[in-house]
Design an enzyme around this catalytic site. Structure first.
Site, PDB file in Angstrom:
ATOM      1  N   GLU A  75      31.765 -12.260  24.534  1.00  0.00           N
ATOM      2  CA  GLU A  75      30.993 -11.877  23.342  1.00  0.00           C
ATOM      3  C   GLU A  75      29.484 -12.047  23.451  1.00  0.00           C
ATOM      4  OE1 GLU A  75      32.994 -14.610  23.647  1.00  0.00           O
ATOM      5  OE2 GLU A  75      32.224 -16.297  22.483  1.00  0.00           O
ATOM      6  N   GLU A 132      35.696  -9.717  19.804  1.00  0.00           N
ATOM      7  CA  GLU A 132      34.363 -10.052  20.340  1.00  0.00           C
ATOM      8  C   GLU A 132      33.274  -9.823  19.293  1.00  0.00           C
ATOM      9  OE1 GLU A 132      34.596 -11.743  22.841  1.00  0.00           O
ATOM     10  OE2 GLU A 132      36.565 -11.094  23.558  1.00  0.00           O
TER      11      GLU A 132
HETATM   12  N1  BES Z   1      34.745 -16.184  24.660  1.00  0.00           N
HETATM   13  C1  BES Z   1      35.978 -15.696  25.159  1.00  0.00           C
HETATM   14  C2  BES Z   1      36.035 -15.643  26.653  1.00  0.00           C
HETATM   15  C3  BES Z   1      35.795 -16.980  27.343  1.00  0.00           C
HETATM   16  C4  BES Z   1      36.183 -18.178  26.766  1.00  0.00           C
HETATM   17  C5  BES Z   1      35.197 -16.998  28.573  1.00  0.00           C
HETATM   18  C6  BES Z   1      35.937 -19.387  27.409  1.00  0.00           C
HETATM   19  C7  BES Z   1      34.946 -18.195  29.224  1.00  0.00           C
HETATM   20  C8  BES Z   1      35.338 -19.396  28.636  1.00  0.00           C
HETATM   21  C9  BES Z   1      36.274 -14.299  24.596  1.00  0.00           C
HETATM   22  O1  BES Z   1      35.872 -14.138  23.279  1.00  0.00           O
HETATM   23  C10 BES Z   1      37.767 -14.151  24.576  1.00  0.00           C
HETATM   24  O2  BES Z   1      38.402 -14.830  23.827  1.00  0.00           O
HETATM   25  N2  BES Z   1      38.305 -13.294  25.410  1.00  0.00           N
HETATM   26  C11 BES Z   1      39.737 -13.113  25.530  1.00  0.00           C
HETATM   27  C12 BES Z   1      40.141 -11.754  25.068  1.00  0.00           C
HETATM   28  C13 BES Z   1      40.309 -11.725  23.600  1.00  0.00           C
HETATM   29  C14 BES Z   1      40.471 -10.339  23.062  1.00  0.00           C
HETATM   30  C15 BES Z   1      41.491 -12.542  23.139  1.00  0.00           C
HETATM   31  C16 BES Z   1      40.087 -13.274  26.985  1.00  0.00           C
HETATM   32  O3  BES Z   1      39.191 -13.106  27.808  1.00  0.00           O
HETATM   33  O4  BES Z   1      41.238 -13.565  27.279  1.00  0.00           O
HETATM   34 ZN    ZN Z   2      37.065 -15.152  21.921  1.00  0.00          ZN
END
Ligand code: BES
Ligand code: ZN
Length: 844
Positions: free
Chosen positions: A266, A299
């Protein structure tokens, strides 16, 4: 272990960062950063810096001594005659060099093929603590500052994108392009981002004038950018209105990257995605589009919840992620009410969290994090995302939509550009609702697990009782929860706080946890269960699928016998809802573990599956029909897969015809392509088929097609193909690192491939460790194996193999949980096998 917070030694307010990427092909970059901020102690202060070579450090224009304090920190010292100024703001200037590698965090290259040409672009991934790999900084969420970024690149026409719009662009030294970005709002380091590459885009304005763009590499058709753009604009409009807080940037970019470690990220104003999570067009399946919409909604929710207001420390990461996961559904439901995404919520987030959360040793949603390295270890999606989202949703139901929204509006007004802890949110929601949110939520967040509520009726006395629900060996700690009971029985309280309760009621059917809004399961006893089952087809969709979920879990816990699933499923023989069918498939799959492959009993299951599915198969057929509803379209591949499993001749032949009539695989309707290809490999495998599929996998840029081919290839029953696949999984020219785990699970789930795949994991552990150590998906391997393996022998092997790794904090919990998971499965098979086989033998 605890780690000092660097913000206690230095509090930055602004970073001016210059990065020279003109030599990125040599995998190096140079940079200079000027940081304004308050030094707290006149002797020294610390900054995060990892794998960077420092050239010089000046504080208020005076050269300073510095030393590497640890792998990711440097200490900077004042001279005896020139103590640091701790009263007014100081200026810290640092020159540095860094390296670019393929780790998919920090600054990293993404690779893709344009015909014969291998191309690359550069991207960043800073969450949770990788900004320090690109410039020295205080890399903590609480250290919010303004960022002014300037990039030097070669003047080759590539796009350079960051969080804000470009302020100025000039050419220096003939062929170096200097791109200066506008200042960012005050924000955390983990949200800074940069993408450089040969990209194309589509753009549209939101109602309030924010310029939203979707981007991809040029080998991806521009048509794939329209759908995500439409959703991105609509969700931004929705959140601005819902939170009553304007998006503070003038633009928001969404970029699909060929190499991406997680699903999406995000970064403020520059959201990055794995290609499958963002690209979708006309030819993509409805399921693909829905997935893309929910990821974008997730996001975009973070742009407020996470970016505008940020957790103080990583122990409240759940707050970010639980909230965003719940909002995925809330926002998409607002944009596309006809999609009924709350039904998806009741399937997806429920079953994954209820299963995981019933294994003793599971983490609570909120657990302490001392070092950011530990974040990887708390990253249990079933808990932090799915359970957390269910709890948020339960809270929303409990206090009501309006209070929930009003509390949020106040929360953003009060805390924007600042940091918070969970209690700050609870306070606002308490004020808005007049309910004590903190005492309601704390037991749910701080305790692992959830309750089962046993309901029984004797005469007109209804009794309910709560107890923690376990499917594994466990140590019962006598935990209790304030249960939002959501019942149709008005004599029951709104919140059930005790262990046991009796009330007098009338005659109606008893329902607990209506709409599946609360995080518990019901165990209806005696006539309550039989009456509900008898009337199940007249219940709403969520009740129907929820009953199946509960039956699945109760059988795992030994509360009922798995053999009862057959009678239960029989009551669903006229079912036509997609979401209910998803749960039915799950229950059917659970029956499969009791029978060995290629046995008479397995044949009986095939027969049973055919019996349940054949009416719908007749109705839906294989080919899309003019008057199909969206639900029909999505149900078709599921029913088709059942008929393939049942080895139904007509289904197999229809599929062959579809395959034979398609000029090329791309032309097969995406809705059924995955089943068609898997069925071909499963039933008609030959060398030509495999090499064709493999060739397309290697050359196509269509990521949804690649997913379908992976699904097909991993359905093989041939040992030599399995071995071949396990070698290409390790060939980085064929399978991207981001996809390895998925290949692995598919193969491990395949009964014909399980043994060889498990051996592969053991034989190649060192290779996996080198590839994934430090990545947040590292523990997926023991986790997946724990979720699939199912014999005493494999349990022993699992324990033996992973025993030495139990010392590693990044794997310990996944391994312990994995052992319990397999152990419970082995016991379940022992306990119920005979009864299931007997029940199956009654099927003719
Ligand atoms: N902020 C996260 C990704 C993240 C979290 C990267 C912790 C590194 C450390 C992002 O918002 C997220 O949750 N992505 C998910 C997909 C979402 C649609 C559920 C993912 O990457 O699995
Ligand atoms: Zn997230």
């Amino acid at each position: 272990m605890s780690v000092a917070r660097l913000i206690e030694t230095f509090e930055p307010s602004k970073y001016q960062i210059l990065l020279n990427l003109s030599n990125s092909k040599e995998r190096i970059f140079t940079g200079k950063v000027i940081i304004n901020g308050d030094i707290k102690n006149d002797n020294f202060f610390n900054l995060h810096s990892k794998a960077l070579d420092i050239d010089f450090i000046k504080v208020n224009n005076i050269n300073c001594e510095y030393k590497e304090k640890s792998e990711d920190e440097i200490s900077i010292f004042s001279n005896r005659d020139n103590k640091f100024d701790t009263v007014s703001e100081s200026t810290v200037e640092i020159g540095f060099k860094g390296k670019i590698n393929d780790s998919m965090h920090g600054l990293y290259p993404c690779y893709y093929n344009d015909g014969e040409e291998r191309k690359e672009l550069l991207a960043t991934q800073f969450e949770s603590h990788h900004a320090r790999e690109v410039f020295p900084c205080v890399d903590e969420p609480e250290a919010k500052a303004i960022f002014k970024l300037t990039i030097l690149t070669n003047d080759n026409g590539e796009k350079v994108i960051s969080n804000t719009k470009v302020e100025q662009e000039t050419i220096i030294d003939g062929n170096i392009r200097k791109v200066e970005f506008e200042e960012t709002p005050k924000m955390s380091t983990y949200l800074l981002a940069l993408v450089v590459g040969d990209l194309h885009k589509k753009t549209k304005l939101t109602k309030s004038g924010v310029e939203v763009s979707t981007w991809a590499t040029k080998v991806q058709s521009k048509d794939l950018l329209d759908f995500p753009l439409d959703i991105a604009v609509k969700v931004l409009d929705f959140y601005e209105e819902y939170f009553k807080e304007k998006f503070p940037l003038s633009k928001c970019d969404h970029v699909a990257l060929p190499d991406f470690s997680s699903g999406a990220m995000e970064n403020w104003g520059l959201i990055t995605y794995r290609e499958t999570a963002m690209l979708a067009g006309e030819k993509h399946s409805i399921a693909d589009k829905r997935y893309v919409a929910t990821v974008i909604a997730h996001e975009t929710a973070h742009q407020w919840f996470g970016n505008l207001v940020t957790m103080k420390w990583w122990d409240d990461l759940w707050l970010n992620e639980s909230f965003a996961t719940m909002m995925e559904y809330y926002a998409v439901d607002n944009i596309h009410p006809e999609w009924n995404v709350w039904q998806d919520f009741a399937v997806n987030e429920s079953i994954i969290s209820l299963r995981r959360d019933a294994i003793d040793g599971v983490q609570a949603v909120r657990i302490p994090v001392h070092h950011p390295d530990e974040i990887n270890t708390i990253f249990d999606g079933a808990i932090v995302y799915a359970k957390g989202a269910r709890l948020m949703n339960m809270l929303r139901e409990y206090i009501g939509d309006e209070s929930f929204r009003n509390g949020l509006i106040e929360y953003f007004k009060k805390f924007k550009y600042q940091n918070t802890i969970g209690n700050d949110l609870w306070n606002e929601l308490s004020i808005a609702s007049g309910k004590d949110v903190k005492s309601f939520m704390s037991p749910w967040l701080e305790q692992p697990g959830y309750p089962v509520v046993k309901a029984d009726k004797k005469g007109n006395i209804l009794s309910i009782e709560q107890k923690q629900f376990f499917t594994s060996e466990h140590n019962d700690m006598n935990r209790k929860w304030p249960i939002y009971i959501a019942s149709n029985i008005k004599e029951l309280p709104e919140v059930f706080n005790n262990s046991y309760l009796e009330v007098e009621t009338g005659e109606q059917l008893v329902r607990l946890n209506q709409k599946n809004v609360s995080h518990f399961i019901a165990n209806y006893k005696g006539s309550l269960r039989s009456e509900l089952l008898k009337n199940i087809s007249s219940q709403d969709v969520v009740s129907r699928l929820q009953f199946l979920q509960e039956q699945s879990l109760l059988a795992k816990a030994g509360e009922i016998s798995s053999s009862e699933h057959i009678a239960t499923l029989n009551e669903y023989r006229n079912e036509e809802s997609l979401n209910v069918w998803e749960m039915m498939s799950l229950l059917l799959n659970e029956l499969k573990i009791f029978v060995d492959k290629d046995t008479l009993e397995e044949a009986k299951i095939r027969l049973f599956v055919a019996k349940l599915s054949s009416n719908l198969f007749k109705k839906l057929g294989v080919a899309e029909k003019e008057n199909d509803s969206d639900e029909d379209i999505q149900l078709r591949p599921l029913i088709l897969a059942n008929m393939v499993f049942a080895r139904n001749e007509k289904a197999l032949n229809d599929i062959r015809a579809i395959y034979n009539n398609a000029k090329n695989i791309e032309d097969i309707n995406a809705e059924i392509r995955s089943v068609v290809l898997s069925s071909k490999v499963r039933n008609d495998e030959d060398d030509e088929l495999i090499s064709n599929l493999l060739e397309i996998y290697k050359t196509t840029n269509s990521v949804d097609l690649k997913d379908d081919i992976r699904g097909a290839l991993t359905s093989t029953t041939k040992e030599e193909t399995i071995k071949m696949l396990l070698t290409i999984v390790m060939d980085e020219n064929i399978v991207r690192a981001q996809d390895i785990a998925s290949w692995f699970v598919h193969l491990l789930r395949n009964r014909y491939a399980q043994k060889t795949t498990w051996k592969w994991l053991k034989d190649n552990w060192v290779w996996l460790e080198n590839k994934f150590d430090g990545d947040k998906s590292y523990d997926d391997f023991p986790r997946y194996a724990g979720a699939i393996l199912n014999s005493e022998e494999l349990l022993k092997e699992y324990s033996q193999f992973f025993a030495p790794m139990k010392q590693m904090p990044s794997l310990a919990r996944a391994i312990e949980m994995g052992e319990r998971d397999i152990e419970a499965r082995v016991k379940l098979i022992k306990r119920d096998k005979q009864a299931v086989l007997e029940e199956l033998n009654k099927i003719v």
